[in-house]
Design an enzyme around this catalytic site. Structure first.
Site, PDB file in Angstrom:
ATOM      1  N   GLU A  54       0.871  -1.172   0.000  1.00 52.86           N
ATOM      2  CA  GLU A  54       0.000   0.000   0.000  1.00 52.86           C
ATOM      3  C   GLU A  54       0.911   1.226   0.000  1.00 52.86           C
ATOM      4  OE1 GLU A  54      -3.687   1.993   2.488  1.00 52.86           O
ATOM      5  OE2 GLU A  54      -1.969   1.215   3.610  1.00 52.86           O
ATOM      6  N   HIS A 144     -13.361   4.510   7.717  1.00 55.06           N
ATOM      7  CA  HIS A 144     -12.569   4.353   8.940  1.00 55.06           C
ATOM      8  C   HIS A 144     -13.279   5.016  10.114  1.00 55.06           C
ATOM      9  CE1 HIS A 144      -9.779   3.951   5.589  1.00 55.06           C
ATOM     10  NE2 HIS A 144      -9.000   3.226   6.381  1.00 55.06           N
ATOM     11  N   LYS A 171     -13.960  -1.879   2.165  1.00 54.63           N
ATOM     12  CA  LYS A 171     -13.042  -1.842   3.308  1.00 54.63           C
ATOM     13  C   LYS A 171     -13.683  -1.092   4.465  1.00 54.63           C
ATOM     14  CE  LYS A 171      -8.675  -0.188   5.181  1.00 54.63           C
ATOM     15  NZ  LYS A 171      -7.508   0.731   5.050  1.00 54.63           N
ATOM     16  N   ARG A 209      -7.014  -8.886  12.793  1.00 52.38           N
ATOM     17  CA  ARG A 209      -5.998  -8.848  11.742  1.00 52.38           C
ATOM     18  C   ARG A 209      -5.470 -10.248  11.422  1.00 52.38           C
ATOM     19  NH1 ARG A 209      -4.609  -3.685  10.651  1.00 52.38           N
ATOM     20  NH2 ARG A 209      -5.201  -2.075  12.144  1.00 52.38           N
ATOM     21  N   SER A 230       0.776   2.079   9.857  1.00 50.70           N
ATOM     22  CA  SER A 230      -0.090   3.073   9.212  1.00 50.70           C
ATOM     23  C   SER A 230      -1.419   3.173   9.942  1.00 50.70           C
ATOM     24  CB  SER A 230      -0.323   2.715   7.743  1.00 50.70           C
ATOM     25  OG  SER A 230      -0.991   1.471   7.620  1.00 50.70           O
ATOM     26  N   THR A 311      -3.669 -16.196  32.307  1.00 50.76           N
ATOM     27  CA  THR A 311      -2.578 -15.617  33.073  1.00 50.76           C
ATOM     28  C   THR A 311      -3.109 -14.417  33.849  1.00 50.76           C
ATOM     29  OG1 THR A 311      -0.279 -14.878  32.945  1.00 50.76           O
ATOM     30  CG2 THR A 311      -1.740 -14.120  31.199  1.00 50.76           C
ATOM     31  N   LYS A 315      -7.027 -15.765  36.229  1.00 53.65           N
ATOM     32  CA  LYS A 315      -7.107 -17.194  36.538  1.00 53.65           C
ATOM     33  C   LYS A 315      -8.312 -17.533  37.405  1.00 53.65           C
ATOM     34  CE  LYS A 315      -2.205 -17.944  35.873  1.00 53.65           C
ATOM     35  NZ  LYS A 315      -0.993 -18.642  36.270  1.00 53.65           N
ATOM     36  N   ASN A 336      -5.912 -22.375  34.805  1.00 52.32           N
ATOM     37  CA  ASN A 336      -5.033 -21.742  33.821  1.00 52.32           C
ATOM     38  C   ASN A 336      -5.190 -22.398  32.461  1.00 52.32           C
ATOM     39  OD1 ASN A 336      -3.538 -24.169  34.230  1.00 52.32           O
ATOM     40  ND2 ASN A 336      -1.654 -23.118  33.636  1.00 52.32           N
ATOM     41  N   ASP A 353      -0.850 -25.141  36.337  1.00 52.84           N
ATOM     42  CA  ASP A 353       0.191 -24.266  36.893  1.00 52.84           C
ATOM     43  C   ASP A 353       1.010 -25.011  37.938  1.00 52.84           C
ATOM     44  OD1 ASP A 353       0.135 -21.851  35.600  1.00 52.84           O
ATOM     45  OD2 ASP A 353      -1.284 -20.899  36.969  1.00 52.84           O
ATOM     46  N   ALA A 392      -1.863 -17.925  40.638  1.00 55.33           N
ATOM     47  CA  ALA A 392      -0.613 -18.687  40.622  1.00 55.33           C
ATOM     48  C   ALA A 392      -0.183 -19.041  42.043  1.00 55.33           C
ATOM     49  CB  ALA A 392       0.474 -17.886  39.915  1.00 55.33           C
ATOM     50  N   ASN A 411       1.468 -12.534  51.712  1.00 56.05           N
ATOM     51  CA  ASN A 411       0.727 -11.685  50.777  1.00 56.05           C
ATOM     52  C   ASN A 411       0.670 -10.264  51.315  1.00 56.05           C
ATOM     53  OD1 ASN A 411      -0.892 -11.732  48.268  1.00 56.05           O
ATOM     54  ND2 ASN A 411      -2.521 -10.993  49.607  1.00 56.05           N
ATOM     55  N   TYR A 478       8.623 -14.618  33.795  1.00 56.88           N
ATOM     56  CA  TYR A 478       9.600 -15.042  32.784  1.00 56.88           C
ATOM     57  C   TYR A 478       9.940 -13.928  31.792  1.00 56.88           C
ATOM     58  CZ  TYR A 478       5.493 -15.811  29.809  1.00 56.88           C
ATOM     59  OH  TYR A 478       4.336 -15.651  29.087  1.00 56.88           O
TER      60      TYR A 478
END
Length: 532
Positions: A54, A144, A171, A209, A230, A311, A315, A336, A353, A392, A411, A478
């Site tokens: 495009e 749009h 479109k 998408r 874009s 996650t 959960k 999970n 988990d 978790a 906690n 992680y």
């Protein structure tokens, strides 16, 4: 909202490796201030695997229509779509609209494959060309909406209005305020009788998408480079092809994903999509940025939406949306993993988990002790401190109890710690109290809070001086793999286990649950190593 789906036999879920299963094109936007820069980008678009480009004429400085268009069309290595977006439709052009339309008319005459004309001026444009349209060129008439995604009925009416202009291709681009907004576009897209592009902009619209291929869209957009978009929410061409296996998505592809908020950090799509492709499983796995789990589940209730990982922070919410819950997940109080049973559509909730995390911790203890200890768990009898009492945290506390550990729940709020500790026959303290908690040495610590996760990687849930009393420290985070907590634990003399091990162990279980085929473990490990 029920999305269309046909009945599937189990054999339909396995594909012939590498077979293209949709005709949806990938279009790479080209935005640059000079023609020379555009030509470079067009070459890159071809290299990364785009089907067409495009060309955003509104980004050009000192645009000379005939000269520039001739060069761009003649030297493009890919089919061309010319867009000259005015400011009133979200573009850069602020000049005379007749001149803008004249440039698009000229692009048609010079050999463009497609041109994009806004609905607001489509009738004027068609009147101006008086039917003089080269047979080769296709006109996309676009609308749009940068504020929201209208109702299904309103989108349908908009499609009818665009069709009435004589458009070759419809479109519609809307804006996602919630991930469920894409369902309304899918509903219209799958029933469209003309070629249609239907996209929902923004991070919460990513699903539109990628799944455009499933619902028969004419094309989707993918960027040449990450971040150079874009429109909001565009993935890269590389991610569409290599991460989401875009060419392998078909009408009967089963949809899976990881439900969380935030979710952009998740490595799970890399692992699961690579595994699905490796075992020829007809599935896609997406990052799902969800605000309300119940709203998401109720909206995407098609038989094709079949499996989810959960996650932070969903959960416990996921548990409430299940029709049936595995006894262990019920005892933990969180899921999970959710799977839609194909025979009756019921949603089944599991918690793996605790399996993934406890296995990772046991492996760490084995390495520390230089023992395989087949007679029982190395956690048995250990003082096992779990930081966090969310989904978790519940899984880790339950797993520790099952392995014979003496569980302590720490906690921020004592009441939540106490409630969980009571369930597992353990002790409860606050995170503040944990700083001076050391009844014995050689304890095991597991962090299940989000403290230290990207982007706040400078944070840690416990001071370094408190870590000297632990023989092993596990961090469920992680991203990053090497957290401040783990670094300071190692400096304090403790063995450390990263959240990547928990991620891998639970991925092995879930991939087999989703596909019915053993997970390709070494491939999954290799993919994670490349993406951390």
């Amino acid at each position: 909202m029920t999305l269309p789906s046909g009945p599937l036999a189990v054999s339909d879920l396995h594909t012939t490796n590498g077979t293209r299963r949709n005709s949806t094109l990938i279009c790479a936007p080209v935005m640059a201030e000079s023609v020379d820069q555009m030509l470079v980008q067009m070459g890159k678009a071809r290299e990364v695997g785009a089907d067409l480009v495009e060309i955003r004429l509104d980004f050009l400085k000192n645009f000379s229509p005939r000269q520039d268009l001739e060069i761009l069309i003649k030297h493009s290595p890919l089919p061309t779509l010319f867009t000259y977006r005015p400011a009133w439709e979200g573009g850069q052009y602020k000049g005379d609209d007749n001149k803008r339309q004249d440039a698009l008319h000229l692009a048609m005459e010079l050999g463009a494959d497609y041109i994009d004309v806004e609905l607001q001026v489509a009738h004027d444009f068609y009147n101006s060309i008086q039917g003089e349209k080269p047979e080769k060129v296709k006109i996309i008439v676009s609308s749009h909406n940068y504020q929201k995604t209208p109702s299904t009925e309103e989108i349908g009416d908009l499609v009818a209005r665009i069709q009435a202009t004589g458009a070759d291709i419809v479109k519609i681009a809307t804006t996602a305020l919630d991930i469920t907004d894409s369902a309304r576009v899918f509903q219209v897209l799958v029933h469209s009788q003309v070629p249609m592009i239907g996209l929902v902009m923004g991070e919460k619209g990513l699903i539109s998408r990628v799944l455009s291929a499933k619902y028969g869209a004419f094309l989707t957009f993918g960027t040449i480079e990450a971040g150079v978009v874009s429109a909001p929410g565009q993935p890269t061409v590389k991610d569409l092809l290599d991460l989401y296996n875009f060419r392998l998505i078909g009408p009967d592809t089963k949809v899976h994903g990881v439900i969380g908020n935030p979710i952009g950090h998740s490595k799970s799509p890399h692992l699961y999509n690579a595994a699905f492709k490796s075992i020829n499983f007809n599935g896609i796995y997406l990052p799902l940025l969800v605000d309300s789990v119940a709203n998401f589940i109720n909206t995407y209730n098609s038989p094709d939406f079949v499996g989810y990982s959960f996650t932070i922070p969903h959960k416990e919410s996921g548990l409430k949306c299940c029709d049936e819950i595995d006894p262990k997940a019920k005892e933990i109080g969180a899921v999970n993993c959710m799977i839609r049973r194909p025979t009756d559509g019921k949603l089944l909730g599991y918690n793996v988990d605790y399996l993934g995390a406890i296995a990772a911790i046991e492996e760490g203890l084995q390495a520390l002790n230089g023992s395989s200890n087949t007679s029982g768990s190395l956690l048995a009898g250990k003082l096992f401190v779990v930081m966090g009492a969310g989904g978790a945290g519940k899984a880790l506390a339950y797993g520790g109890k099952e392995k014979g550990a003496r569980v302590v729940v720490a906690n921020r709020t004592y009441d939540k710690a106490k409630a969980l500790a009571n369930k597992v026959g353990g002790e409860a303290i606050t995170l503040a109290e944990l700083e001076n908690f050391h009844p014995e040495d050689g304890m095991v610590l597991a962090n299940t809070t989000s403290v230290g996760m990207k982007p706040r990687t400078d944070q840690t849930p416990i001071s370094k001086k408190a870590l000297k009393h632990y023989s092993l420290v596990f961090d469920a985070i992680y991203t990053p793999k090497w957290t401040r907590l783990l670094q300071e634990a190692q400096e304090s003399g403790a063995a450390v286990v990263s959240g990547t091990e928990m991620l891998l162990n639970q991925a092995f279980v879930q991939i087999e649950n989703f596909s019915g085929v053993p997970a390709p473990k070494q491939l999954i490990r290799d993919v994670l190593a490349r993406n951390t």
